[in-house]
Every structure is written in C-alpha cells, then in structure tokens.
Scaffold this motif. Structure first.
Motif, PDB file in Angstrom:
ATOM      1  N   ASP A   9       0.858  -1.190   0.000  1.00 59.89           N
ATOM      2  CA  ASP A   9       0.000   0.000   0.000  1.00 59.89           C
ATOM      3  C   ASP A   9       0.890   1.234   0.000  1.00 59.89           C
ATOM      4  O   ASP A   9       1.700   1.433   0.903  1.00 59.89           O
ATOM      5  CB  ASP A   9      -0.901  -0.034   1.249  1.00 59.89           C
ATOM      6  CG  ASP A   9      -1.761   1.212   1.403  1.00 59.89           C
ATOM      7  OD1 ASP A   9      -1.721   2.100   0.530  1.00 59.89           O
ATOM      8  OD2 ASP A   9      -2.498   1.290   2.409  1.00 59.89           O
ATOM      9  N   GLN A  16       2.571   0.668   3.549  1.00 64.03           N
ATOM     10  CA  GLN A  16       2.229  -0.420   4.451  1.00 64.03           C
ATOM     11  C   GLN A  16       2.415  -1.708   3.675  1.00 64.03           C
ATOM     12  O   GLN A  16       2.089  -1.772   2.478  1.00 64.03           O
ATOM     13  CB  GLN A  16       0.778  -0.244   4.893  1.00 64.03           C
ATOM     14  CG  GLN A  16       0.312  -1.195   5.964  1.00 64.03           C
ATOM     15  CD  GLN A  16      -1.166  -0.971   6.267  1.00 64.03           C
ATOM     16  OE1 GLN A  16      -2.002  -1.766   5.886  1.00 64.03           O
ATOM     17  NE2 GLN A  16      -1.484   0.131   6.910  1.00 64.03           N
ATOM     18  N   SER A  18       1.903  -5.922   3.454  1.00 62.53           N
ATOM     19  CA  SER A  18       1.350  -7.200   3.897  1.00 62.53           C
ATOM     20  C   SER A  18       1.966  -8.316   3.063  1.00 62.53           C
ATOM     21  O   SER A  18       2.259  -8.130   1.883  1.00 62.53           O
ATOM     22  CB  SER A  18      -0.177  -7.225   3.764  1.00 62.53           C
ATOM     23  OG  SER A  18      -0.802  -6.386   4.726  1.00 62.53           O
ATOM     24  N   THR A  29       0.446  -8.410   8.269  1.00 65.53           N
ATOM     25  CA  THR A  29       0.946  -7.073   7.964  1.00 65.53           C
ATOM     26  C   THR A  29       2.185  -6.782   8.783  1.00 65.53           C
ATOM     27  O   THR A  29       2.241  -7.068   9.982  1.00 65.53           O
ATOM     28  CB  THR A  29      -0.130  -6.005   8.251  1.00 65.53           C
ATOM     29  OG1 THR A  29      -1.324  -6.355   7.531  1.00 65.53           O
ATOM     30  CG2 THR A  29       0.322  -4.635   7.797  1.00 65.53           C
ATOM     31  N   GLU A  31       4.610  -5.068  11.022  1.00 72.55           N
ATOM     32  CA  GLU A  31       4.468  -4.055  12.066  1.00 72.55           C
ATOM     33  C   GLU A  31       5.755  -3.240  12.190  1.00 72.55           C
ATOM     34  O   GLU A  31       6.847  -3.799  12.193  1.00 72.55           O
ATOM     35  CB  GLU A  31       4.161  -4.701  13.420  1.00 72.55           C
ATOM     36  CG  GLU A  31       2.728  -5.154  13.578  1.00 72.55           C
ATOM     37  CD  GLU A  31       2.425  -5.561  15.013  1.00 72.55           C
ATOM     38  OE1 GLU A  31       1.284  -5.375  15.446  1.00 72.55           O
ATOM     39  OE2 GLU A  31       3.338  -6.081  15.692  1.00 72.55           O
ATOM     40  N   TYR A  37       1.241  -0.070  11.521  1.00 74.62           N
ATOM     41  CA  TYR A  37       1.736  -0.645  10.274  1.00 74.62           C
ATOM     42  C   TYR A  37       2.259   0.397   9.291  1.00 74.62           C
ATOM     43  O   TYR A  37       2.816   0.039   8.262  1.00 74.62           O
ATOM     44  CB  TYR A  37       0.611  -1.432   9.590  1.00 74.62           C
ATOM     45  CG  TYR A  37      -0.119  -2.394  10.492  1.00 74.62           C
ATOM     46  CD1 TYR A  37       0.519  -3.514  11.012  1.00 74.62           C
ATOM     47  CD2 TYR A  37      -1.458  -2.189  10.818  1.00 74.62           C
ATOM     48  CE1 TYR A  37      -0.146  -4.405  11.830  1.00 74.62           C
ATOM     49  CE2 TYR A  37      -2.147  -3.082  11.637  1.00 74.62           C
ATOM     50  CZ  TYR A  37      -1.485  -4.182  12.149  1.00 74.62           C
ATOM     51  OH  TYR A  37      -2.144  -5.062  12.957  1.00 74.62           O
ATOM     52  N   ASN A 273      -5.413  -1.660   7.718  1.00 74.30           N
ATOM     53  CA  ASN A 273      -4.544  -2.420   6.825  1.00 74.30           C
ATOM     54  C   ASN A 273      -5.342  -3.208   5.794  1.00 74.30           C
ATOM     55  O   ASN A 273      -4.871  -4.203   5.250  1.00 74.30           O
ATOM     56  CB  ASN A 273      -3.604  -3.341   7.609  1.00 74.30           C
ATOM     57  CG  ASN A 273      -4.362  -4.348   8.463  1.00 74.30           C
ATOM     58  OD1 ASN A 273      -5.553  -4.201   8.708  1.00 74.30           O
ATOM     59  ND2 ASN A 273      -3.666  -5.364   8.938  1.00 74.30           N
ATOM     60  N   SER A 276      -3.644  -3.022   1.995  1.00 74.41           N
ATOM     61  CA  SER A 276      -2.442  -3.847   1.782  1.00 74.41           C
ATOM     62  C   SER A 276      -2.797  -5.329   1.831  1.00 74.41           C
ATOM     63  O   SER A 276      -2.234  -6.141   1.087  1.00 74.41           O
ATOM     64  CB  SER A 276      -1.361  -3.513   2.811  1.00 74.41           C
ATOM     65  OG  SER A 276      -1.772  -3.846   4.125  1.00 74.41           O
ATOM     66  N   LYS A 277      -3.774  -5.696   2.682  1.00 73.59           N
ATOM     67  CA  LYS A 277      -4.203  -7.095   2.721  1.00 73.59           C
ATOM     68  C   LYS A 277      -4.935  -7.470   1.433  1.00 73.59           C
ATOM     69  O   LYS A 277      -4.750  -8.568   0.897  1.00 73.59           O
ATOM     70  CB  LYS A 277      -5.104  -7.345   3.937  1.00 73.59           C
ATOM     71  CG  LYS A 277      -4.339  -7.516   5.240  1.00 73.59           C
ATOM     72  CD  LYS A 277      -5.233  -8.055   6.336  1.00 73.59           C
ATOM     73  CE  LYS A 277      -4.430  -8.464   7.564  1.00 73.59           C
ATOM     74  NZ  LYS A 277      -5.286  -9.079   8.608  1.00 73.59           N
ATOM     75  N   CYS A 280      -2.427  -8.025  -1.115  1.00 74.79           N
ATOM     76  CA  CYS A 280      -1.735  -9.295  -0.859  1.00 74.79           C
ATOM     77  C   CYS A 280      -2.575 -10.474  -1.341  1.00 74.79           C
ATOM     78  O   CYS A 280      -2.043 -11.432  -1.913  1.00 74.79           O
ATOM     79  CB  CYS A 280      -1.422  -9.419   0.632  1.00 74.79           C
ATOM     80  SG  CYS A 280      -0.372 -10.833   1.034  1.00 74.79           S
TER      81      CYS A 280
END
Length: 427
Positions: A9, A16, A18, A29, A31, A37, A273, A276-277, A280
C-alpha cells in the motif's frame, strides 16, 4: 510458486506492507511498532548511510544529515533534489525507499502495489522500480484502493458481501463512502459474478478539526450528528451486509451515535490495513494462477473477452487469451499453435456491455497445411490502445522436415474501448 507474495500500500504519506503467511493461509501485515503498520514516506541520508521511514524522520527532528519528504509528489513531478553537490532524481529516491522497506523479504515472487488512484504512467513507473530491485516484470501488478477492497472481500465469508458491502473512509477533512456490488451481465449464468466498487457519496466536515485532538466535546458531538445523517442518507434503501471503516479519522471514538446506525442489522469492522491485505490477496491469486472467482470491473478495465478457437480432446473449444477485467496496456501476449487446416484463425470477442459475441477471422491464404499439426505459427496480440488490437501471425516452421514458408499476416481488430462501456453495466 516459491517466494513471498507481497501487497504494498503506497500513498503520499507512507506505505504499508502485507505478506502472505503460508502457515496461516492469509495475509499478515508488517508491524513497525505495536499495532502500527504505517511507514512514513520519508528518506534521509547521514554519515554515508541511507535511512527511511521513522528513522529518516528522526534525522529531520534532530537536524542531522539530509531528508526528503513529500517523496511521492516529487517523484510524480519528476523533480531533482541536490544535496552536497550530488543530484538525485526523486524517482530514484522513491525506488531506494521501496527497496529498503522490502529488505526483510529475501525472495519476492509477486508484488501488487495499491494506491488511491492509478494511471498508466504510475503503473510503468512502479513496474520499473520493482524490476530494479530484482522482481520479474510479469510478476509486478498495480491496482487502486477500490480494487484492493474488492479482493479483500473475495476472501471474507460470503454472507459479508451477500448484498452490498460498504467502505467508509475518513481523514481529517472528509468522509467518503464506497459500495461493493454485483453487476448484471448477459454472461452471468454458470459463472462467478462480475463486481465493482463505486464511490456513492462524500462530505467535507469542518467539525472534524475538533477531533484531532478531541479537545472540544461539543464540536465532536456536532461531527457525530453530521456523520450520522450522512450514513443514514447513504444506507437508505440499500441492502448492506457489512461495513468497513478505514482511515485515521476513525481511530478516535468521536462517533458513537453514528456507529449505532452503522451496526443496525449489519456487521461492522474497523482497521487500517485493509488495502495492503487486499493487494496481498491479489498477489496470492496471481502467484497461484487462480483464474476462477469473481471478476472485478471498473471504467479502466476491459469489458471484452478475447478467445481463440482451439482443438482439445477431439473437439473445438474457445480458449480465453485476454480475460474480462484486464487492463489493455498489460494484455499483450504471444503464443504458438499447430494448425489443423489452412483456412483461417478464428478469434471471438465477447462484449459484456452489449451482451453480444462476434467472430473475427485471420485469413491463411498462401499458407499450405498438407497435414494437420505440421505447421507451427506464432501469434502476437498487441494492444495499440483500449480500442485497437493488432494480431500478427507468422509461420515458424516445425523442424527440418517442415521448414517455415515465410508466411505472415496482420489484422487490426476494433474493440469497444472503456469510454461509456462500463457505465452501461454499473447502473
């Protein structure tokens, strides 16, 4: 596929990351602190060492070395930055930042960048950057936040997006509402759905200034009341299965009254998050070459599927070579085929917008096919723009017994393009 599958992301404030956790079979994600994140999009240089993120920001605080913030906008503007007689291109600095932020991942097989908005220039820039750090170009993808939300939802329980699913984004200035919904097309039967994400409403709220930090309870209550009215207007006459709250604006508990409306008869989730997830999950689908499942469409995607007639198990079938939902500028392809006859190569165009199919033929006049499967041709499909596909066919020969005859043919195929095509589906 071996190697890490990454969702990255990226926005003007930070990034960020992931990554797909094989043990948990879902994204985790990275950390940078406990429950934090976000990596600030800042790069710095001090004492012959490069720094990024919070460590680079700390250099600026203590006034040591050299730091560059607003890195995304500088890269997009193709700016150059000079420090101690050394000039750096902002795109190079962004590439250095991305490389350092990914240093904990030794082997990256697929990466999907996700951003608030995407265009072809952004796609080419990020693909170039990822190539520099050793990722194969064919395994680099770029998508916007709406598409990442969609991919995130694909992997949630079906009841959470049985009807529409809402995404509410809040920063310090505005609130924006998005809806994930299924599209109705003539090609729905017997297949997974076509879906899209649309922005349905937004509101700028001066009252939000009182929330950061929350020093004025009266103003916070006013913000809550306005947000409640906004939500009621957005949700009215809609069947909504779930609601997702994202953005720093929801980090503080200033909206208890609105939350009651949001949670009335539907599931609600809050977190930062999701994008970004979602990226992913998209990387996972790309890496594992999953072609089945819902298809995401928007006004930048192709609403036409391009298929070739091929022989399989003694019968003719249509094999898709460019699928619905692809970007034209990422869809060039090359393939080889053994011919069964010398009549013509058939290409089928299926249009979601019109619900119609048509057949385009490429004549093979001048190419002798005396026996089936003894003539090998190479086909190149090259998109000149979203409305024009050039197909090139060349005889490649098949060993010393069947040498190439020098045959070549070209054809331009007109497509519907993206302008106006998607709108007819999303209404």
């Amino acid at each position: 596929m071996k190697g890490m599958m990454i969702g990255y992301d990226l926005n003007e404030y930070g990034c960020q990351i992931s990554y797909f956790d094989e043990a948990e079979r879902e994204p985790a994600t990275l950390e940078v602190a406990v429950d934090n994140y976000q990596i600030p999009l800042v790069i710095g240089y001090h004492d012959h060492i490069w720094f990024y993120g919070k460590r680079a920001r700390r250099l600026a605080v203590v006034k040591e070395g050299y730091t560059v913030d607003d890195l995304w906008n500088k890269a997009m503007a193709q700016e150059k930055i000079t420090y101690e007689d050394q000039t750096y291109e902002a795109v190079w600095l962004l590439a250095r930042f991305i490389e350092m932020s990914l240093k904990s991942f030794e082997d990256i097989s697929v990466i999907v960048f996700t951003l608030p908005k995407v265009n072809e220039d952004i796609v080419q820039m990020l693909k170039g950057i990822a190539q520099r750090i050793g990722i194969e170009r064919k395994n680099i993808y770029v998508q916007d936040y709406k598409e990442s939300f969609c991919y995130y939802m694909f992997y949630q329980p079906k009841e959470l997006w049985q009807y529409e699913s809402a995404l509410l984004y809040c920063n310090r200035k505005e609130i924006r509402a998005f809806m994930l919904k299924k599209l109705k097309t003539a090609f729905d039967k017997g297949r997974d759905p076509f879906v899209t994400v649309e922005e349905v409403a937004n509101i700028r709220m001066e009252e939000l200034k009182a929330v950061f930090p929350m020093t004025d309870e009266e103003k916070a209550a006013e913000a809550d009341a306005r947000f409640r009215t906004f939500v009621q207007g957005v949700f009215e006459k809609r069947l909504i299965s779930s609601v997702y709250l994202t953005g720093e604006g929801f980090d503080q508990n200033w909206y208890p009254s609105s939350l009651k409306v949001i949670c009335n008869g539907r599931r609600a989730f809050q977190g930062n998050n999701l994008y970004s997830k979602g990226a992913c999950y998209a990387a996972y689908r790309r890496g594992m070459e999953f072609e089945e499942g819902p298809v995401y469409l928007d006004d930048t995607k192709m609403t036409e599927q391009i298929s070739l007639k091929v022989r399989r198990r003694g019968g003719d079938v249509w094999q898709p070579v460019v699928n619905w939902g692809a970007h034209w500028y990422e869809s060039d392809c090359q393939l080889e085929a053994l011919l069964t006859d010398g009549e013509a190569i058939e290409i089928r165009i299926d249009s979601l917008a019109s619900g119609e199919s048509r057949i385009e033929e490429i004549s093979l006049d001048g190419l002798s096919v005396n026996q089936p499967y003894t003539v090998r041709v190479q086909m190149k499909m090259l998109f000149q723009d979203d409305r024009t596909l050039k197909v090139i066919v060349e005889d490649m020969g098949l060993g010393e017994f069947f040498p190439a005859a020098g045959f070549a043919a070209e054809k331009l195929i007109r497509l519907g393009g993206s302008n106006g095509q998607f709108n007819s589906l999303s209404q």
